[in-house]
Design a protein around this motif. Structure first.
Motif, PDB file in Angstrom:
ATOM      1  N   HIS A  72      -9.768 -12.347 -43.004  1.00 58.58           N
ATOM      2  CA  HIS A  72      -9.568 -11.233 -42.184  1.00 58.58           C
ATOM      3  C   HIS A  72      -8.897 -10.092 -42.295  1.00 58.58           C
ATOM      4  O   HIS A  72      -9.149  -8.810 -42.286  1.00 58.58           O
ATOM      5  N   MET A  76     -10.052  -6.237 -42.757  1.00 56.24           N
ATOM      6  CA  MET A  76      -9.289  -5.100 -42.119  1.00 56.24           C
ATOM      7  C   MET A  76      -8.740  -3.946 -43.114  1.00 56.24           C
ATOM      8  O   MET A  76      -8.701  -2.916 -42.438  1.00 56.24           O
ATOM      9  N   VAL A  79     -11.690  -1.771 -43.699  1.00 54.80           N
ATOM     10  CA  VAL A  79     -12.121  -1.165 -42.471  1.00 54.80           C
ATOM     11  C   VAL A  79     -11.067   0.049 -42.172  1.00 54.80           C
ATOM     12  O   VAL A  79     -11.568   1.256 -41.829  1.00 54.80           O
ATOM     13  N   ALA A  80      -9.703  -0.258 -42.385  1.00 50.58           N
ATOM     14  CA  ALA A  80      -8.828   1.009 -42.238  1.00 50.58           C
ATOM     15  C   ALA A  80      -8.949   1.905 -43.141  1.00 50.58           C
ATOM     16  O   ALA A  80      -8.603   3.091 -43.058  1.00 50.58           O
ATOM     17  N   ILE A 153       1.132   6.488 -42.894  1.00 48.00           N
ATOM     18  CA  ILE A 153       1.701   5.027 -42.754  1.00 48.00           C
ATOM     19  C   ILE A 153       3.133   4.709 -43.503  1.00 48.00           C
ATOM     20  O   ILE A 153       3.974   4.065 -43.085  1.00 48.00           O
ATOM     21  N   LEU A 159       8.061   5.182 -40.488  1.00 48.72           N
ATOM     22  CA  LEU A 159       8.453   3.750 -40.802  1.00 48.72           C
ATOM     23  C   LEU A 159       9.893   3.535 -39.995  1.00 48.72           C
ATOM     24  O   LEU A 159      10.093   2.667 -39.401  1.00 48.72           O
ATOM     25  N   PHE A 177       6.750 -11.772 -35.088  1.00 54.79           N
ATOM     26  CA  PHE A 177       6.265 -10.412 -35.558  1.00 54.79           C
ATOM     27  C   PHE A 177       6.237 -10.733 -37.322  1.00 54.79           C
ATOM     28  O   PHE A 177       5.496 -10.355 -37.896  1.00 54.79           O
ATOM     29  N   TYR A 181       3.104 -10.592 -39.584  1.00 55.81           N
ATOM     30  CA  TYR A 181       2.846  -9.494 -40.461  1.00 55.81           C
ATOM     31  C   TYR A 181       3.516  -9.365 -41.785  1.00 55.81           C
ATOM     32  O   TYR A 181       3.301  -8.541 -42.496  1.00 55.81           O
ATOM     33  N   ARG A 210       3.007  -5.025 -30.703  1.00 55.75           N
ATOM     34  CA  ARG A 210       2.084  -3.878 -31.396  1.00 55.75           C
ATOM     35  C   ARG A 210       1.868  -2.848 -30.217  1.00 55.75           C
ATOM     36  O   ARG A 210       1.787  -1.594 -30.674  1.00 55.75           O
TER      37      ARG A 210
ATOM     38  N   ALA B  12      -8.349  -4.946 -29.865  1.00 55.53           N
ATOM     39  CA  ALA B  12      -7.127  -5.188 -30.560  1.00 55.53           C
ATOM     40  C   ALA B  12      -7.018  -6.703 -30.948  1.00 55.53           C
ATOM     41  O   ALA B  12      -6.440  -7.126 -32.114  1.00 55.53           O
ATOM     42  N   ALA B  15      -9.178  -6.995 -33.985  1.00 54.97           N
ATOM     43  CA  ALA B  15      -8.375  -6.539 -35.272  1.00 54.97           C
ATOM     44  C   ALA B  15      -7.379  -7.458 -35.635  1.00 54.97           C
ATOM     45  O   ALA B  15      -7.133  -7.471 -36.935  1.00 54.97           O
ATOM     46  N   LEU B  40     -12.222   0.504 -33.895  1.00 53.61           N
ATOM     47  CA  LEU B  40     -11.928  -0.652 -34.887  1.00 53.61           C
ATOM     48  C   LEU B  40     -11.147   0.093 -36.256  1.00 53.61           C
ATOM     49  O   LEU B  40     -10.086  -0.730 -36.177  1.00 53.61           O
ATOM     50  N   ARG B  41     -11.591   1.102 -36.835  1.00 57.32           N
ATOM     51  CA  ARG B  41     -10.687   1.667 -37.772  1.00 57.32           C
ATOM     52  C   ARG B  41      -9.205   1.990 -37.316  1.00 57.32           C
ATOM     53  O   ARG B  41      -8.404   1.645 -38.218  1.00 57.32           O
ATOM     54  N   GLU B  43      -7.745   0.765 -34.942  1.00 57.01           N
ATOM     55  CA  GLU B  43      -6.928  -0.667 -34.840  1.00 57.01           C
ATOM     56  C   GLU B  43      -6.450  -1.276 -36.215  1.00 57.01           C
ATOM     57  O   GLU B  43      -5.465  -1.748 -36.299  1.00 57.01           O
ATOM     58  N   ALA B  44      -7.482  -1.216 -37.136  1.00 56.47           N
ATOM     59  CA  ALA B  44      -7.202  -1.529 -38.398  1.00 56.47           C
ATOM     60  C   ALA B  44      -6.246  -0.798 -39.187  1.00 56.47           C
ATOM     61  O   ALA B  44      -5.211  -1.523 -40.014  1.00 56.47           O
ATOM     62  N   ARG B  45      -6.102   0.406 -38.985  1.00 57.62           N
ATOM     63  CA  ARG B  45      -4.972   1.277 -39.584  1.00 57.62           C
ATOM     64  C   ARG B  45      -3.742   0.811 -38.996  1.00 57.62           C
ATOM     65  O   ARG B  45      -2.647   0.748 -39.590  1.00 57.62           O
ATOM     66  N   LEU B  46      -3.653   0.542 -37.770  1.00 55.40           N
ATOM     67  CA  LEU B  46      -2.384   0.160 -36.979  1.00 55.40           C
ATOM     68  C   LEU B  46      -2.079  -1.325 -37.693  1.00 55.40           C
ATOM     69  O   LEU B  46      -0.962  -1.400 -37.878  1.00 55.40           O
ATOM     70  N   GLU B  47      -2.829  -2.186 -37.886  1.00 56.05           N
ATOM     71  CA  GLU B  47      -2.680  -3.303 -38.465  1.00 56.05           C
ATOM     72  C   GLU B  47      -2.067  -3.312 -39.919  1.00 56.05           C
ATOM     73  O   GLU B  47      -0.902  -3.952 -40.162  1.00 56.05           O
ATOM     74  N   MET B  48      -2.538  -2.375 -40.542  1.00 61.45           N
ATOM     75  CA  MET B  48      -1.853  -2.103 -42.036  1.00 61.45           C
ATOM     76  C   MET B  48      -0.494  -1.586 -41.865  1.00 61.45           C
ATOM     77  O   MET B  48       0.456  -1.687 -42.391  1.00 61.45           O
ATOM     78  N   ALA B  49      -0.414  -0.626 -40.657  1.00 63.46           N
ATOM     79  CA  ALA B  49       0.894   0.016 -40.542  1.00 63.46           C
ATOM     80  C   ALA B  49       2.024  -1.097 -40.252  1.00 63.46           C
ATOM     81  O   ALA B  49       3.296  -1.266 -40.504  1.00 63.46           O
ATOM     82  N   LEU B  50       1.488  -2.025 -39.225  1.00 63.61           N
ATOM     83  CA  LEU B  50       2.566  -3.018 -38.893  1.00 63.61           C
ATOM     84  C   LEU B  50       2.847  -3.926 -39.918  1.00 63.61           C
ATOM     85  O   LEU B  50       4.022  -4.326 -40.198  1.00 63.61           O
ATOM     86  N   GLN B  51       1.786  -4.153 -41.138  1.00 63.80           N
ATOM     87  CA  GLN B  51       2.360  -4.939 -42.043  1.00 63.80           C
ATOM     88  C   GLN B  51       3.556  -4.258 -42.864  1.00 63.80           C
ATOM     89  O   GLN B  51       4.280  -4.804 -43.382  1.00 63.80           O
ATOM     90  N   GLU B  52       3.401  -3.010 -42.996  1.00 61.66           N
ATOM     91  CA  GLU B  52       4.279  -2.003 -43.606  1.00 61.66           C
ATOM     92  C   GLU B  52       5.616  -2.186 -43.204  1.00 61.66           C
ATOM     93  O   GLU B  52       6.550  -2.478 -43.864  1.00 61.66           O
TER      94      GLU B  52
END
Lengths: 225, 161
Positions: A72, A76, A79-80, A153, A159, A177, A181, A210, B12, B15, B40-41, B43-52
């Protein structure tokens, strides 16, 4: 002349030393033991390093678990970058197949997930976009997204702002979190088990964190011209 | 396919990979609806940012400041604790000579009680080492001021009188 005290000691003969000398040089042993344990203790927590070792040893169930864990996130990530959901799923699937093929051919030495699968899927998406004329839009979107991702990002200010927002959350929320993540990122149920909370509670916490981080990131976006 | 757009919460959760019930319907809607696909895109970018955010090393300055604050807090707590406990410790370990006052507890039935009371109030119980004048001498009417002095010269002058 002063001799070092340790030089005078006899060679260490401990269990740990034995394992290091005899078992570690046989890389096929450990994944077999771990595979046996997972099959006979299905409720035991499965750590990522053990899964990666078993996958590198060619164990199918380890690959399946890893794919279920990380697919997943790979989807994503595409998709991003502007790849439509259907295509993203397709690229992700092909990326996993490519990794398994490389492992079978003995060309996969390390398995760091989900990063490796993400990179592979992204490479496939870019390659397809370059070859396919119809994929020009996707290509442009992907490159566009790359620039914006690096600019926004990875931006230091965003950041820092997001980290400050995270610091304001409770310590348990921060732990959840980071477990989910962080790298490699645990599935929600395993993170819940690790922190001793229910799955629902963990999802609620993640949703709240989030929301707060999104607000912090959007605040910066609004300030930017 | 869902006719209306996917809700924010569901999107959310999708995603995050946390939407299981109804995920199929949401996905089929996302395939057809460009508006929701764009959301969705995001939200997906937010997911990537959260991983960062989760993977970024925490800044050293912040960690230092936090450690400094923790240390200062610990020291302050220790100081407050010491201030609270010190009087109690003092009371228990207070020497009997604190006030430097001395009393005499005379012989009698309540001498023990007197000594206990004195100790409780931080007084010293002591008895004079010099000779105590005898009551009989005082009552016999002897003028102690006319007793011969102890020095030799003075003694001779006294005898010549």
């Amino acid at each position: 002349m002063i001799r070092r005290f340790t030089d005078m000691l006899p060679a260490r003969r401990t269990f740990y030393g034995y394992m290091r000398e005899r078992v570690a040089p046989m890389p096929e042993t450990l994944p077999l033991i771990e595979g046996f344990l997972v099959r006979h203790l299905p409720n035991s927590p499965v750590d990522e390093a053990s899964l990666a070792r078993r996958a590198l040893a060619g164990q199918r169930d380890a690959w399946e678990t890893l794919i279920a864990r990380h697919d997943h996130r790979v989807v994503m990530s595409l998709v991003a970058r502007g790849v439509p959901l259907d295509q993203a799923r397709d690229f992700s699937q092909r990326a996993w197949l490519r990794l398994i093929e490389r492992q079978r051919a003995g060309r996969l030495i390390r398995l760091e997930l989900p990063g490796l699968a993400m990179a592979q899927a992204r490479f496939l998406a870019l390659d397809t976009a370059r070859r396919d004329g119809a994929g020009l839009r996707a290509s442009a979107a992907t490159q566009d997204a790359d620039i914006s991702l690096e600019d926004r990002i990875l931006g230091r200010e965003r950041l820092a702002r997001a980290q400050a927002a995270l610091d304001r959350c409770s310590s348990s929320a921060q732990e959840v979190f980071r477990l989910v993540y962080g790298s490699p990122g645990l599935p929600h149920d395993e993170a819940a088990r690790r922190v001793g909370l229910s799955l629902q509670r963990v999802r609620h916490i993640l949703s709240e964190v989030r929301t707060q981080l999104r607000a912090a990131l959007e605040e910066i976006e609004e300030k930017e011209p | 396919m869902i006719e209306r757009h996917v809700g924010d919460q569901d999107l959310a959760m999708f995603a995050m990979g946390a939407l299981h019930a109804g995920a199929g319907e949401v996905e089929s809607h996302l395939r057809a609806c460009s508006h929701c696909a764009a959301r969705l895109r995001s939200e997906a970018r937010l997911e990537m940012a959260l991983q960062e955010v989760a993977r970024a090393p925490r800044s050293r300055t912040r960690r230092r400041v936090r450690r400094g604050l923790q240390l200062a807090g610990g020291l302050a707590a220790a100081a407050v604790l010491a201030m609270l406990l010190l009087p109690l410790l003092r009371r228990h370990t207070r020497p009997a000579t604190t006030d430097g006052l001395a009393i005499v507890c005379l012989d009698g039935l309540d001498q023990a009680q007197c000594q206990a009371d004195a100790r409780q109030h931080g007084l010293v119980v002591s008895y004079p080492t010099s000779e105590i004048p005898r009551y009989e001498e005082l009552s016999a009417g002897i003028d102690t001021s006319r007793r011969p002095p102890s020095g030799t010269g003075a003694r001779r002058a006294y005898d010549n009188k």
